[in-house]
Design a protein around this motif. Structure first.
Motif, PDB file in Angstrom:
ATOM      1  N   SER A  77       1.849  11.702   3.212  1.00  0.00           N
ATOM      2  CA  SER A  77       1.632  12.506   4.412  1.00  0.00           C
ATOM      3  C   SER A  77       1.820  13.977   4.046  1.00  0.00           C
ATOM      4  O   SER A  77       2.854  14.356   3.500  1.00  0.00           O
ATOM      5  CB  SER A  77       2.627  12.102   5.498  1.00  0.00           C
ATOM      6  N   ARG A  78       0.802  14.771   4.331  1.00  0.00           N
ATOM      7  CA  ARG A  78       0.860  16.213   4.099  1.00  0.00           C
ATOM      8  C   ARG A  78       0.195  16.897   5.280  1.00  0.00           C
ATOM      9  O   ARG A  78      -0.950  16.599   5.616  1.00  0.00           O
ATOM     10  CB  ARG A  78       0.104  16.621   2.830  1.00  0.00           C
ATOM     11  N   ALA A  79       0.917  17.816   5.901  1.00  0.00           N
ATOM     12  CA  ALA A  79       0.387  18.610   7.018  1.00  0.00           C
ATOM     13  C   ALA A  79      -0.230  17.727   8.101  1.00  0.00           C
ATOM     14  O   ALA A  79      -1.289  18.032   8.644  1.00  0.00           O
ATOM     15  CB  ALA A  79      -0.625  19.630   6.506  1.00  0.00           C
ATOM     16  N   GLY A  80       0.407  16.603   8.388  1.00  0.00           N
ATOM     17  CA  GLY A  80      -0.064  15.713   9.446  1.00  0.00           C
ATOM     18  C   GLY A  80      -1.208  14.805   9.047  1.00  0.00           C
ATOM     19  O   GLY A  80      -1.693  14.035   9.866  1.00  0.00           O
ATOM     20  N   ILE A  81      -1.661  14.873   7.802  1.00  0.00           N
ATOM     21  CA  ILE A  81      -2.752  14.023   7.333  1.00  0.00           C
ATOM     22  C   ILE A  81      -2.176  12.964   6.406  1.00  0.00           C
ATOM     23  O   ILE A  81      -1.487  13.276   5.432  1.00  0.00           O
ATOM     24  CB  ILE A  81      -3.820  14.850   6.591  1.00  0.00           C
ATOM     25  N   VAL A  82      -2.442  11.708   6.735  1.00  0.00           N
ATOM     26  CA  VAL A  82      -1.953  10.596   5.927  1.00  0.00           C
ATOM     27  C   VAL A  82      -3.110  10.084   5.078  1.00  0.00           C
ATOM     28  O   VAL A  82      -4.182   9.775   5.600  1.00  0.00           O
ATOM     29  CB  VAL A  82      -1.389   9.460   6.811  1.00  0.00           C
ATOM     30  N   SER A  83      -2.881  10.020   3.766  1.00  0.00           N
ATOM     31  CA  SER A  83      -3.927   9.554   2.852  1.00  0.00           C
ATOM     32  C   SER A  83      -3.330   8.580   1.844  1.00  0.00           C
ATOM     33  O   SER A  83      -2.117   8.525   1.662  1.00  0.00           O
ATOM     34  CB  SER A  83      -4.570  10.744   2.131  1.00  0.00           C
ATOM     35  N   VAL A  84      -4.211   7.822   1.191  1.00  0.00           N
ATOM     36  CA  VAL A  84      -3.739   6.849   0.205  1.00  0.00           C
ATOM     37  C   VAL A  84      -3.113   7.573  -0.972  1.00  0.00           C
ATOM     38  O   VAL A  84      -3.437   8.724  -1.271  1.00  0.00           O
ATOM     39  CB  VAL A  84      -4.879   5.920  -0.296  1.00  0.00           C
ATOM     40  N   TRP A  85      -2.194   6.892  -1.622  1.00  0.00           N
ATOM     41  CA  TRP A  85      -1.566   7.424  -2.830  1.00  0.00           C
ATOM     42  C   TRP A  85      -1.523   6.304  -3.846  1.00  0.00           C
ATOM     43  O   TRP A  85      -1.194   5.184  -3.483  1.00  0.00           O
ATOM     44  CB  TRP A  85      -0.151   7.914  -2.506  1.00  0.00           C
ATOM     45  N   PRO A  86      -1.822   6.536  -5.090  1.00  0.00           N
ATOM     46  CA  PRO A  86      -2.419   7.753  -5.618  1.00  0.00           C
ATOM     47  C   PRO A  86      -3.810   7.985  -5.042  1.00  0.00           C
ATOM     48  O   PRO A  86      -4.399   7.113  -4.419  1.00  0.00           O
ATOM     49  CB  PRO A  86      -2.480   7.515  -7.130  1.00  0.00           C
TER      50      PRO A  86
ATOM     51  N   THR B 285       0.855  -1.186   0.000  1.00  0.00           N
ATOM     52  CA  THR B 285       0.000   0.000   0.000  1.00  0.00           C
ATOM     53  C   THR B 285       0.890   1.234   0.000  1.00  0.00           C
ATOM     54  O   THR B 285       1.965   1.240   0.601  1.00  0.00           O
ATOM     55  CB  THR B 285      -0.928   0.016   1.229  1.00  0.00           C
ATOM     56  N   TYR B 286       0.441   2.270  -0.673  1.00  0.00           N
ATOM     57  CA  TYR B 286       1.212   3.513  -0.785  1.00  0.00           C
ATOM     58  C   TYR B 286       0.436   4.639  -0.118  1.00  0.00           C
ATOM     59  O   TYR B 286      -0.778   4.737  -0.251  1.00  0.00           O
ATOM     60  CB  TYR B 286       1.468   3.848  -2.257  1.00  0.00           C
TER      61      TYR B 286
ATOM     62  N   ASN C 261      -6.941   8.003  -5.736  1.00  0.00           N
ATOM     63  CA  ASN C 261      -8.116   7.134  -5.855  1.00  0.00           C
ATOM     64  C   ASN C 261      -7.823   5.657  -5.613  1.00  0.00           C
ATOM     65  O   ASN C 261      -8.647   4.804  -5.947  1.00  0.00           O
ATOM     66  CB  ASN C 261      -8.758   7.319  -7.231  1.00  0.00           C
ATOM     67  N   ALA C 262      -6.668   5.345  -5.040  1.00  0.00           N
ATOM     68  CA  ALA C 262      -6.325   3.941  -4.777  1.00  0.00           C
ATOM     69  C   ALA C 262      -7.283   3.359  -3.737  1.00  0.00           C
ATOM     70  O   ALA C 262      -7.775   4.065  -2.857  1.00  0.00           O
ATOM     71  CB  ALA C 262      -4.887   3.841  -4.282  1.00  0.00           C
ATOM     72  N   ARG C 263      -7.540   2.070  -3.853  1.00  0.00           N
ATOM     73  CA  ARG C 263      -8.424   1.369  -2.911  1.00  0.00           C
ATOM     74  C   ARG C 263      -7.641   0.225  -2.292  1.00  0.00           C
ATOM     75  O   ARG C 263      -7.285  -0.724  -2.973  1.00  0.00           O
ATOM     76  CB  ARG C 263      -9.655   0.811  -3.626  1.00  0.00           C
TER      77      ARG C 263
END
Length: 148
Positions: free
Chosen positions: A25-34, A21-22, A36-38
């Motif tokens: 992290s930006r400004a303390g928020i971790v989200s999936v990359w790219p 899984t990728y 729209n990845a599921r």
């Protein structure tokens, strides 16, 4: 989850060791990359939803609880060794683990960090990011190119 430095990370899926899984992290928020990845447990399908409203809510809450548990497990892996997660991202994607841009020159590919992003990193941090196997592969390729 602790506050991760801005950048890109990769972690093995705790429920499926064949999947990486990728994350970003930006400004303390971790989200999936790219974007729209599921990843994670299969999303519930509308066709499988119970028709009763109370059952539907319970069904969705059960799925969400499982997803949150999975997400916490992934984040725990990244929190345990952020440098290794960044190194894994650069190793598997040939993208800068700081800004996400494609790596073009051999030194950048060895370090996993592009030239612009390297300027702000200490030598200690760069040493943590180096992946010996990737460095050896690029060194062998350079030696072969010089010998040809």
């Amino acid at each position: 989850m602790t506050t991760l430095p801005n950048g890109y990370y990769a972690a093995i899926d705790p429920t499926n060791p064949d999947t990486v899984t990728y994350w970003r992290s930006r400004a303390g928020i971790v989200s999936v990359w790219p974007k729209n990845a599921r990843y994670g447990p299969a999303r519930p399908l509308k066709r499988d939803a119970p028709s009763d409203r109370d059952e539907l809510i319970a069904w969705l809450e059960k799925w969400n609880a499982g997803y949150v548990k999975w997400l916490q497990a992934v984040h725990a892996v990244i929190d345990q060794d952020p440098a290794a997660a960044r190194r894994k991202f650069a190793e598997l994607s040939t993208r800068c683990c700081v800004c996400g841009r494609p790596l073009r020159d051999d030194r950048s590919k060895v370090l996993g960090v592009g030239p612009d992003c390297r300027e702000g990193l200490s030598e200690d941090m760069l040493a943590q990011l180096v992946t010996p196997a990737i460095a050896a592969a690029h060194a062998a390729r350079l030696a072969a190119a010089e010998g040809a």
